[in-house]
Write an enzyme that holds these catalytic residues in place. Structure first.
Site, short mmCIF file in Angstrom:
data_model
loop_
_atom_site.label_atom_id
_atom_site.label_comp_id
_atom_site.label_asym_id
_atom_site.label_seq_id
_atom_site.Cartn_x
_atom_site.Cartn_y
_atom_site.Cartn_z
N SER A 1 37.86 -49.63 59.22
CA SER A 1 38.26 -50.15 60.58
C SER A 1 39.09 -48.95 60.81
O SER A 1 39.67 -48.09 60.83
CB SER A 1 39.42 -51.48 59.27
OG SER A 1 40.25 -50.24 58.05
N PRO B 1 44.94 -56.01 49.11
CA PRO B 1 45.49 -53.85 48.77
C PRO B 1 46.10 -53.82 48.31
O PRO B 1 47.76 -54.13 47.86
CB PRO B 1 44.69 -53.04 50.14
CG PRO B 1 44.72 -54.51 50.74
CD PRO B 1 45.33 -55.61 50.57
N TYR C 1 31.35 -49.84 56.84
CA TYR C 1 32.35 -50.77 57.50
C TYR C 1 33.01 -49.55 57.78
O TYR C 1 33.94 -49.17 56.81
CB TYR C 1 33.22 -52.15 56.55
CG TYR C 1 33.62 -52.28 57.45
CD1 TYR C 1 34.03 -54.01 58.98
CD2 TYR C 1 35.42 -52.36 57.61
CE1 TYR C 1 34.90 -54.41 59.34
CE2 TYR C 1 36.69 -52.60 57.74
CZ TYR C 1 35.99 -53.68 58.75
OH TYR C 1 37.40 -54.03 59.52
N LYS D 1 36.13 -26.50 62.85
CA LYS D 1 35.65 -27.53 63.54
C LYS D 1 35.64 -28.91 63.54
O LYS D 1 35.08 -29.10 64.31
CB LYS D 1 34.89 -26.49 64.55
CG LYS D 1 35.86 -24.92 64.76
CD LYS D 1 37.40 -25.59 65.42
CE LYS D 1 37.98 -23.75 65.68
NZ LYS D 1 39.26 -24.17 66.45
N TYR E 1 41.10 -64.57 57.63
CA TYR E 1 41.57 -64.23 55.98
C TYR E 1 42.49 -65.37 55.98
O TYR E 1 41.95 -66.17 54.72
CB TYR E 1 43.50 -63.73 56.23
CG TYR E 1 42.93 -61.92 57.09
CD1 TYR E 1 42.87 -61.54 55.45
CD2 TYR E 1 43.67 -61.75 57.75
CE1 TYR E 1 42.75 -59.98 56.50
CE2 TYR E 1 43.07 -60.32 58.79
CZ TYR E 1 42.81 -59.52 57.31
OH TYR E 1 42.61 -57.87 57.50
N PRO F 1 38.23 -34.23 59.65
CA PRO F 1 38.17 -34.64 58.76
C PRO F 1 37.51 -35.78 58.34
O PRO F 1 37.21 -36.17 57.50
CB PRO F 1 39.84 -34.89 58.06
CG PRO F 1 40.02 -33.66 59.27
CD PRO F 1 39.25 -34.08 60.75
N ASP F 2 37.85 -37.02 59.36
CA ASP F 2 37.68 -38.44 59.14
C ASP F 2 36.55 -38.61 59.04
O ASP F 2 35.76 -39.23 58.42
CB ASP F 2 38.20 -39.59 59.97
CG ASP F 2 38.06 -41.21 59.64
OD1 ASP F 2 38.60 -41.70 58.63
OD2 ASP F 2 37.30 -41.40 60.17
N LYS G 1 39.37 -29.06 58.79
CA LYS G 1 39.75 -28.84 60.20
C LYS G 1 39.52 -27.10 60.83
O LYS G 1 38.81 -26.59 62.12
CB LYS G 1 41.15 -29.20 60.75
CG LYS G 1 41.68 -30.43 60.73
CD LYS G 1 42.78 -30.19 60.47
CE LYS G 1 43.38 -32.20 60.34
NZ LYS G 1 44.96 -32.07 60.52
N HIS H 1 47.15 -59.12 53.01
CA HIS H 1 46.31 -58.50 53.74
C HIS H 1 46.78 -59.58 54.88
O HIS H 1 46.67 -58.68 56.42
CB HIS H 1 44.97 -58.03 53.93
CG HIS H 1 44.80 -57.08 54.05
ND1 HIS H 1 45.32 -56.65 55.25
CD2 HIS H 1 43.64 -55.99 54.38
CE1 HIS H 1 44.06 -55.26 55.60
NE2 HIS H 1 43.37 -55.19 55.30
N SER I 1 38.71 -47.17 54.42
CA SER I 1 39.25 -46.83 55.04
C SER I 1 40.03 -45.87 54.52
O SER I 1 40.07 -45.13 53.95
CB SER I 1 40.55 -47.98 54.92
OG SER I 1 40.05 -48.83 54.92
#
Length: 676
Positions: free
Chosen positions: A474, A145, A472, A446, A132, A449-450, A443, A363, A574
């Site tokens: 985070s 953001p 990337y 099974k 930063y 989700p991410d 879900k 940020h 993200s």
């Protein structure tokens, strides 16, 4: 009033004309500007006031130092999909040489372990500086953001100001919870999380420097800044008894400010959209005048900024939701609202006369969860609060902040307007809701989700561009003292292999499903590594920083093209979960890349995809459409390999156990390790 400065640990270098973009020669030739000075980090008593707000929370372990051989093994594994066979042979050997017994890597590792043994978080200052404060591109688009709140419908200016008053009071109430140390401890499973970021949301401001910035944090402020038509007003929001004013008084104050700012100002706020070196030089020039210095301090010391926007007049083919995201991200340029901002403030709330509302945040001090929790809190407050317009009101004390702009500073403002218009024109945004299914449906398969969404993002890039990209995501390291983030390298071999299997003709559903399961498992494993302080990217940064600080030649590992390729994050992604119907957005971090933020909800997924018009190879709209298709295809692969009845049963089970929208946003983030 107590102040903290959080700064880097090195010295300023001489500023030269060659690195400054479009700055008036009068300022560039100033002896004051071109002089060098040491960056002194100093703390006054507010250091203890911030620690008091978190002293009753769980005591957390120090950030661990990963093993060198483990990091290099993961580095070699994750760089392989990005390189040709010949390139990989070279990169693999370079990495092995770096980690060889008695080599430079082993020496740096020993030094880092010594540092980690005596510091609670060996990374924090390095990360703040590298990610930063030493970053020289504008914070606008490139770093800050924005978070889109549910759009409102205002039939009058009074309705706009009434809603703004609700958001102000909601934010002040959340601040009171933090200040009173009444915020519940966050958890990830049974693990308590670091709470220090919450104390940095309010009363903070980034201060531009000649080559590196600093963060100013003030305690004891009693005012906010209200911006209207590019005019900056200081408005007191607490009474003489120290109690916050009510919604009616705040509304009256906003009405008074709007009445006294009918015409546009020149817009000193445009300067905060500039490259940091440029803004650092102009900032020093501005502060030579005592009036300017006092006005700047009032902005820097404020609790937060409320931006009262006009409706942006734009002509483009962006969807309505994408235009909303862009207005909150950059304000749509000089003729619209980009000067109605102070992009250095940690928190800016934004309410436009056309119902667009949300926030933009700087940020450096904090990640997404404290901001998302604040947003849910104040949006919920605004939903449930009715302002009595007939109630007798008092008018809060407010003051128009004035500036004496010299000819050279005035020229700097003009150049900033030109430059922000160029940047605004370069940003593509595709904000949309994927409504075919949501996290509960995933879900039921099974799957995480991410992990499911991350695989779809990489697959979309491969389908669109024909090859994988450094990716990337985070992850939070808040399990540790002062924890911020670690990189999840989502361009994993297993994910790329799944994409290849899926895109090949004549592959059976069983083969595709097996490859998908392997990819999901690999991503989940890397997430677990990252959140437990065992990721590779912060570790490699620490080793490099030690080499620089100790006068050791930069190791070949960091000069190898393979390392550069693996850190050219063409996909910057993200998950920022929120209870309300919101989405966070930001710009790409690579010129030929995409930004992709998402909020998985029960029956859909909110996305914000960004790209740059100046790069002919990327298109946010095409990427979004491709991503939608990949999400559906992955679900079809999974459902085709499961019994239909089992999918339905799983879905019903998930929804029976789901947390409803009445669940607090703090609880939501307690089980979510994936953050911005």
């Amino acid at each position: 009033m107590n102040i903290i400065f959080i700064q880097g640990s090195h010295f300023m270098a001489t500023t030269t004309v060659g690195v400054v973009r479009g700055l008036p020669h009068k300022i560039l030739n100033s002896k004051h500007v071109l002089s060098t000075a040491p960056r002194v980090s100093f703390y006054l008593s507010s250091t203890s006031s911030m620690s008091e707000k978190t002293s009753h929370y769980a005591k957390l372990p120090s950030l661990p130092v990963p093993k060198l051989n483990q990091t290099l093994e993961q580095y070699i594994r994750t760089v392989k999909p990005l390189l040709t066979k010949d390139e990989f042979v070279i990169t693999e050997q370079v990495a092995k040489n770096f980690g060889a017994p008695g080599g430079v890597g082993e020496k740096l590792q020993h030094m880092l372990e010594e540092k980690g043994a005596i510091e609670k978080n060996w990374l924090s200052e390095w990360w703040l500086d590298s990610a930063y404060l030493s970053y020289r591109l504008p914070v606008l688009v490139h770093s800050n953001p924005a978070l889109v709140f549910p759009k409102q419908s205002f039939s009058s200016q009074n309705e706009q100001l009434t809603y703004a008053a609700k958001l102000i009071i909601g934010a002040l109430r959340y601040k009171a919870i933090i200040d009173g140390a009444k915020l519940e401890q966050d958890y990830l499973g049974k693990s308590p999380l670091d709470m220090s970021q919450y104390t940095k949301v309010f009363s903070g401001c980034r201060i531009p420097g000649l080559t590196v910035d600093s963060i100013r944090h003030t305690s004891g402020s009693n005012h906010i800044i209200v911006v209207h038509n590019n005019h900056f007003f200081k408005m007191v929001v607490y009474g003489g008894d120290g109690q916050m004013l009510d919604d009616n008084d705040i509304l009256n104050g906003l009405m008074h400010i709007v009445k006294n700012s009918t015409g546009p100002a020149d817009g000193v706020g445009f300067l905060t959209t500039e490259c940091r070196n440029v803004w650092g030089i102009v900032n020093q020039e501005l502060k030579k005048d005592p009036l300017n210095s006092a006005s700047l301090q009032a902005i820097e010391d404020s609790i937060f900024v409320m931006c009262l926007d006009k409706a942006s007049k734009v002509e483009n083919d962006a969807t309505a939701s994408s235009r909303v995201a862009l207005q909150l991200l950059h304000g749509y340029g000089a003729e619209n609202n980009s000067g109605n901002r102070w992009f250095d403030k940690t928190l800016q709330l934004i309410v436009s006369e056309d119902g667009v509302n949300g926030l933009c945040y700087e940020h450096a001090p904090t990640e997404g969860p404290p901001i998302a929790n604040l947003a849910d809190f104040i949006v919920n407050y605004a939903k449930g609060k009715t302002v009595d317009n007939d109630k007798e009101r008092s008018t809060p004390k407010s003051e128009l902040l004035t500036f004496n702009l010299s000819a050279s500073v005035d020229e700097a403002v003009r150049l900033a307007k030109r430059n922000v218009d160029i940047l605004v024109q370069d940003v593509q945004m595709n904000s949309f809701t994927f409504d075919k299914f949501g996290k509960e449906d995933i879900k039921a398969l099974k799957f995480s989700p991410d992990s499911f969404i991350q695989i779809a993002i990489q697959m979309a890039f491969i389908r669109l561009h024909g090859h994988p990209a450094a990716h990337y995501e985070s992850a939070s390291t808040r399990r540790f003292h002062g924890g911020r983030t670690e990189t999840i390298r989502s361009c994993l071999p297993e994910i790329v292999d799944f994409a290849k299997v899926h895109l090949k003709p004549n592959q059976s559903p069983q083969e595709k499903y097996k490859a998908l399961q392997t990819a999901i498992t690999a991503h989940k494993a890397y997430v677990g590594m990252a959140i437990n302080g065992q990721g590779i990217d912060r570790h490699l940064l620490g080793l490099k920083k030690l080499a620089i600080e100790n006068g050791i030649d930069i190791p070949t590992l960091y000069l190898d093209p393979g390392y550069s390729t693996s850190n050219n994050w063409r996909l910057s992604t993200s998950q920022v979960a929120a209870v309300n119907d919101m989405v966070m957005c930001y710009g790409p971090v690579a010129p030929d890349g995409y930004g992709c933020c998402y909020n998985p909800r029960r029956d859909g997924i909110n996305f914000a995809v960004s790209a740059f018009n100046s790069n002919p190879t990327t298109c946010a709209n095409k990427f979004g459409e491709t991503l939608k298709g990949c999400l559906e295809e992955i679900r079809n692969i999974a459902t085709s390999s499961m019994q239909k009845g089992q999918v339905v049963a799983n879905l019903e089970n998930c929804r029976l156990k789901k947390w409803t929208t009445s669940r607090s946003c703090d609880q939501l983030n307690k089980i979510n390790p994936i953050i911005i």
